[in-house]
Design a protein around this motif. Structure first.
Motif, PDB file in Angstrom:
ATOM      1  N   GLU A   1       0.822  -1.209   0.000  1.00  0.00           N
ATOM      2  CA  GLU A   1       0.000   0.000   0.000  1.00  0.00           C
ATOM      3  C   GLU A   1       0.855   1.258   0.000  1.00  0.00           C
ATOM      4  N   GLY A   2       1.900   1.252   0.807  1.00  0.00           N
ATOM      5  CA  GLY A   2       2.777   2.409   0.883  1.00  0.00           C
ATOM      6  C   GLY A   2       3.483   2.693  -0.439  1.00  0.00           C
ATOM      7  N   ASN A   3       3.950   1.644  -1.091  1.00  0.00           N
ATOM      8  CA  ASN A   3       4.629   1.818  -2.375  1.00  0.00           C
ATOM      9  C   ASN A   3       3.674   2.292  -3.457  1.00  0.00           C
ATOM     10  N   PHE A   4       2.457   1.734  -3.466  1.00  0.00           N
ATOM     11  CA  PHE A   4       1.473   2.163  -4.461  1.00  0.00           C
ATOM     12  C   PHE A   4       1.122   3.645  -4.271  1.00  0.00           C
ATOM     13  N   ALA A   5       0.931   4.042  -3.015  1.00  0.00           N
ATOM     14  CA  ALA A   5       0.571   5.436  -2.732  1.00  0.00           C
ATOM     15  C   ALA A   5       1.684   6.382  -3.168  1.00  0.00           C
ATOM     16  N   GLU A   6       2.934   5.990  -2.920  1.00  0.00           N
ATOM     17  CA  GLU A   6       4.061   6.845  -3.299  1.00  0.00           C
ATOM     18  C   GLU A   6       4.161   6.949  -4.819  1.00  0.00           C
ATOM     19  N   PHE A   7       3.927   5.827  -5.510  1.00  0.00           N
ATOM     20  CA  PHE A   7       3.968   5.859  -6.969  1.00  0.00           C
ATOM     21  C   PHE A   7       2.867   6.760  -7.523  1.00  0.00           C
ATOM     22  N   ALA A   8       1.664   6.634  -6.973  1.00  0.00           N
ATOM     23  CA  ALA A   8       0.540   7.454  -7.442  1.00  0.00           C
ATOM     24  C   ALA A   8       0.837   8.932  -7.255  1.00  0.00           C
ATOM     25  N   LYS A   9       1.408   9.274  -6.111  1.00  0.00           N
ATOM     26  CA  LYS A   9       1.705  10.678  -5.817  1.00  0.00           C
ATOM     27  C   LYS A   9       2.743  11.237  -6.783  1.00  0.00           C
ATOM     28  N   SER A  10       3.797  10.455  -7.048  1.00  0.00           N
ATOM     29  CA  SER A  10       4.871  10.949  -7.912  1.00  0.00           C
ATOM     30  C   SER A  10       4.457  10.962  -9.370  1.00  0.00           C
ATOM     31  N   SER A  11       3.607  10.011  -9.797  1.00  0.00           N
ATOM     32  CA  SER A  11       3.264   9.928 -11.215  1.00  0.00           C
ATOM     33  C   SER A  11       2.416  11.106 -11.670  1.00  0.00           C
ATOM     34  N   TYR A  12       1.634  11.695 -10.749  1.00  0.00           N
ATOM     35  CA  TYR A  12       0.847  12.864 -11.120  1.00  0.00           C
ATOM     36  C   TYR A  12       1.752  14.036 -11.500  1.00  0.00           C
ATOM     37  N   LYS A  13       2.953  14.066 -10.918  1.00  0.00           N
ATOM     38  CA  LYS A  13       3.889  15.148 -11.208  1.00  0.00           C
ATOM     39  C   LYS A  13       4.765  14.837 -12.417  1.00  0.00           C
ATOM     40  N   GLY A  14       4.666  13.603 -12.919  1.00  0.00           N
ATOM     41  CA  GLY A  14       5.395  13.242 -14.129  1.00  0.00           C
ATOM     42  C   GLY A  14       6.842  12.879 -13.915  1.00  0.00           C
ATOM     43  N   HIS A  15       7.267  12.653 -12.677  1.00  0.00           N
ATOM     44  CA  HIS A  15       8.642  12.224 -12.443  1.00  0.00           C
ATOM     45  C   HIS A  15       8.645  11.157 -11.353  1.00  0.00           C
ATOM     46  N   TYR A  16       9.681  10.331 -11.373  1.00  0.00           N
ATOM     47  CA  TYR A  16       9.726   9.165 -10.493  1.00  0.00           C
ATOM     48  C   TYR A  16      11.074   9.118  -9.773  1.00  0.00           C
ATOM     49  N   PRO A  17      11.256   9.976  -8.773  1.00  0.00           N
ATOM     50  CA  PRO A  17      12.556  10.049  -8.107  1.00  0.00           C
ATOM     51  C   PRO A  17      12.943   8.759  -7.390  1.00  0.00           C
ATOM     52  N   ARG A  18      11.942   7.982  -6.949  1.00  0.00           N
ATOM     53  CA  ARG A  18      12.253   6.754  -6.215  1.00  0.00           C
ATOM     54  C   ARG A  18      11.714   5.520  -6.936  1.00  0.00           C
ATOM     55  N   SER A  19      11.597   5.588  -8.264  1.00  0.00           N
ATOM     56  CA  SER A  19      10.995   4.474  -9.004  1.00  0.00           C
ATOM     57  C   SER A  19      11.774   3.175  -8.816  1.00  0.00           C
TER      58      SER A  19
END
Length: 520
Positions: free
Chosen positions: A16-34
């Motif tokens: 859940e934590g990883n999914f939430a972090e991915f969702a948050k970063s993807s809206y901004k169009g960059h993936y600093p911790r992908s």
């Protein structure tokens, strides 16, 4: 259901934590911790034989409305089917294969889960036995059958994994043999229907399907009904919230192995929701949850032993915090829990009439910093310096500040500069003080640093005496609240004696009045 795909609740929370972090970063169009996200997800998924990859370039797939475009997505599949393609995700759109994906579609307001395949291999995919079981036709258009638009990311994902795993591998191969295995299982169908009804607030319908799911052995059906009666006030269920009903279903869910239900029961008895307040009953249920691996239950138990006068026992509280820390399966997880424990002790120490727990907070911040220096160190050392100054030497506090600065915390430049200026915890060193004060003002308007620099130039400490520079820094220091009385007094002195400026007795008198006016 969770047991069916081999993941426990704690692991689901990690997902859940990883999914939430991915969702948050993807809206901004960059993936600093992908890379970190996919690595952590793959560690979780290894247990169930699945793999994950991030796809960041435009992609066409089979979606809920036919072929749809997506800018980025997380892709999941069993190792036996797509391991090779997931190593090189550029092949996925063309390669044969089905997978579970989590994507933000171009016509959707958020991420959704679906079982899909790439658009370029759609024709080939249609010839597999799996296709007719996973997808359906609507007026001649093929589209994904199982999709969600809820925010229960991990739960939705595991449901689709269970559905996907019902099909044997040969069903996914072009020209493969058919399967006599029923798809999907009734228990999954009922839960999926309940979940969808729940999402659209058709609560009576959701309750019926959750009950059918639970009667067939689903571990979460009864818990979800308890949640409905506990939280919602929907039209058509006038008795909601109904704590007595919620209590009934949480007990059933707990007996089936859902430790979240025992967490809720512990809270009900602690707060008197639907029952008389009974701390011993609360402790009993929370201990059941804690023994099943619930970090939340450990924190709830610690809270009771910290705050409840009837059973107050700080040593037991600390024991439960330590038990929660041991539940972490990696250094990073244990550091996160230590960080949370430290914050909890700080909250406790600031309560009215409570014993101070600052020293314990410092202890757990230190553990968090040691376990995961890069993640928690900058904040932890800062907190340790601030809250530990009553118990530790100036030298120790300065050392923590320097460690925090080394890890990127720029808020402590002025404190370190002041330490070197006064010789507090170190040998007095005006040059180092000057260096840190200048770093502080280079980042932001730091009025304490302005005042300190003004004093150094006024007194000629470590720099040539320069009243003009001192005046400039004193003037900047007026923008804040730090030592304003002293700033006014210095300005009065400068204009009275004409230090670096023409004497101006009127200005000197005005500044002197302001200085006196700062007193209560």
């Amino acid at each position: 259901m969770i047991e069916r795909v081999g993941l426990e609740f704690a692991e689901r929370q990690r997902l859940e934590g990883n999914f939430a972090e991915f969702a948050k970063s993807s809206y901004k169009g960059h993936y600093p911790r992908s890379k970190d996200i996919t690595k952590d997800l793959n560690q979780c998924l290894e247990k169930i034989g699945w793999v994950c990859a991030l796809y960041k370039t435009p992609f066409k797939l089979l979606g809920p409305k036919g072929v749809q475009s997506v800018e980025s997505m997380l892709i999941f599949a069993p190792q036996s089917i797509l391991q090779e393609d997931l190593v090189n995700t550029a092949k996925l759109e063309r390669a044969h294969g089905f997978y579970v994906c989590w994507a933000n579609l171009d016509d959707d307001n958020g991420h959704i889960w679906l079982i899909t395949c790439g658009a370029q291999n759609l024709k080939e995919a249609q010839n597999t036995p799996a296709f007719t079981k996973l997808f359906k036709n609507s007026r001649g258009t093929c589209h994904a059958q199982y999709h969600f638009d809820t925010y229960r990311y991990a739960l939705d994902f595991l449901r689709l994994v269970a559905l996907f795993d019902d099909l044997p591998v040969q069903d996914f191969k072009a020209g493969g043999e058919g399967s006599n295995q029923a798809f999907p299982r009734k228990v999954d169908v009922y839960f999926l229907r309940a979940l969808r009804a729940d999402n659209y607030r058709y609560f009576q319908k959701a309750i019926r399907y959750y009950e059918k799911s639970a009667e067939l052995g689903d571990v979460e059906g009864f818990y979800q009904i308890g949640e409905i009666y506990h939280h919602y006030r929907p039209t058509g269920i006038t008795e909601c919230p109904n704590f007595a009903k919620a209590l009934e279903y949480f007990k059933k869910a707990g007996e089936m192995g859902d430790f979240r239900a025992y967490e809720m029961l512990g809270r009900f008895y602690a707060r008197g929701n639907g029952v008389a307040v009974d701390i011993q009953q609360s402790l009993g249920y929370l201990n059941l949850a804690a023994d099943m691996g619930s970090e939340i239950a450990c924190f709830n138990l610690a809270d009771i032993y910290l705050y409840n006068e009837g059973v107050k026992d700080p040593e037991k509280a600390q024991a439960y915090y330590n038990k929660a820390i041991k539940m972490g399966k990696s250094k990073l997880e244990r550091a996160r829990i230590c960080h949370r424990v430290a914050k909890r002790y700080l909250e406790h120490s600031q309560g009215a009439g409570l014993d101070k727990e600052d020293k314990k907070a410092v202890f757990y911040y230190q553990k968090a910093a040691i376990l995961a220096t890069e993640v928690f160190g900058a904040e932890a050392y800062n907190r340790m310096a601030y809250w530990g100054k009553k118990y530790y030497s100036y030298a120790q506090t300065l050392e923590w500040c320097l460690q925090a600065i080394e890890l990127g915390n720029t808020k402590l430049y002025t404190y370190v500069g002041r330490s070197y200026y006064e010789g507090r915890g170190c040998v007095q060193n005006y040059q180092k003080a000057l260096e840190y004060f200048q770093k502080a003002i280079a980042i932001k308007e730091d009025y304490e640093a302005y005042f300190a620099l003004a004093e150094m130039y006024f007194n000629g400490e470590g720099v040539p005496q320069d009243y003009s520079k001192a005046l400039a820094y004193y003037t900047k220091a007026l923008g804040g609240r730090y030592e304003k009385q002293e700033v006014f007094r210095r300005l009065s002195q400068i204009y009275d004696k004409g230090l670096g400026v023409e004497p101006d007795l009127k200005k000197a008198f005005e500044y002197l009045k302001k200085s006196c006016g700062m007193w209560d």
